[in-house]
Motif scaffolding. Structure first.
Motif: not given
Length: 186
Positions: A82-88, A96-105, A110-117
């Motif tokens: 399937g497919a997701i919009l991943d949000v962190f 310095p980016t406290f409260g900021s978000y980003d996302s990735k398809l 698409n052979f994409a992975m995310l590493y989230i600390s």
């Protein structure tokens, strides 16, 4: 041959990983994890759990979840179907980016992975029916350290791709980020 391309994301502690499949007439082969490559980028962890999330319907939102210290988790996430919009969301009070978000398809194609600390709340919205998300974590789940942020926190204003999501009763009761105690987030 390089099996992975690893690039830092917009937020410090996030890494975009692109797998590079070896294709032939039968299909493809790709390496999902390579300890040596991850070690070379300082990203290898002692993964303690691997989880699989299955969502039947498009428009399902799961999250935004995290664990408080000392059980804060690193996550390695990919979509096997399937497919997701991943949000962190950055919940590190000293960042310095406290409260900021980003996302990735992330999609099965698409052979994409995310590493989230550690220090990020994580969630996703399914963009297809019968969606399967697989992720590794480097800490055992601890119910006493479970945390989360309301998916539609007005201060974050995340542009989710669905107006009326399918969401659990538990996730609907999560608090906005500004209601979480900063002492517990530290």
């Amino acid at each position: 041959m390089s099996f992975m391309i690893i690039k830092p994301g917009r937020l410090q502690g996030i890494y975009d990983i692109t797998l590079t499949p070896n294709n032939d007439h039968r299909g493809y082969f790709t390496r999902m994890y390579d300890q040596n490559i991850m070690m070379a980028h300082g990203l290898h962890r002692n993964w303690l759990q691997e989880n699989r999330s299955f969502s039947r319907q498009k428009g399902t939102i799961r999250g935004l979840h995290f664990q408080f210290k000392p059980h804060a988790e690193t996550k390695l996430i990919w979509v096997s179907k399937g497919a997701i919009l991943d949000v962190f969301v950055d919940v590190r009070t000293d960042s310095p980016t406290f409260g900021s978000y980003d996302s990735k398809l992330l999609t099965e194609d698409n052979f994409a992975m995310l590493y989230i600390s550690p220090g990020f709340a994580h969630g996703f919205c399914t963009l297809s029916d019968n969606c399967e998300v697989v992720y590794k974590v480097d800490h055992m789940y601890s119910p006493d350290h479970e945390g989360g942020i309301l998916w539609n926190d007005p201060a974050l204003n995340i542009p989710w791709p669905v107006q009326e999501p399918i969401i659990s009763a538990k996730d609907q009761k999560l608090l906005p980020l500004d209601k979480l105690t900063k002492e517990r987030l530290r």
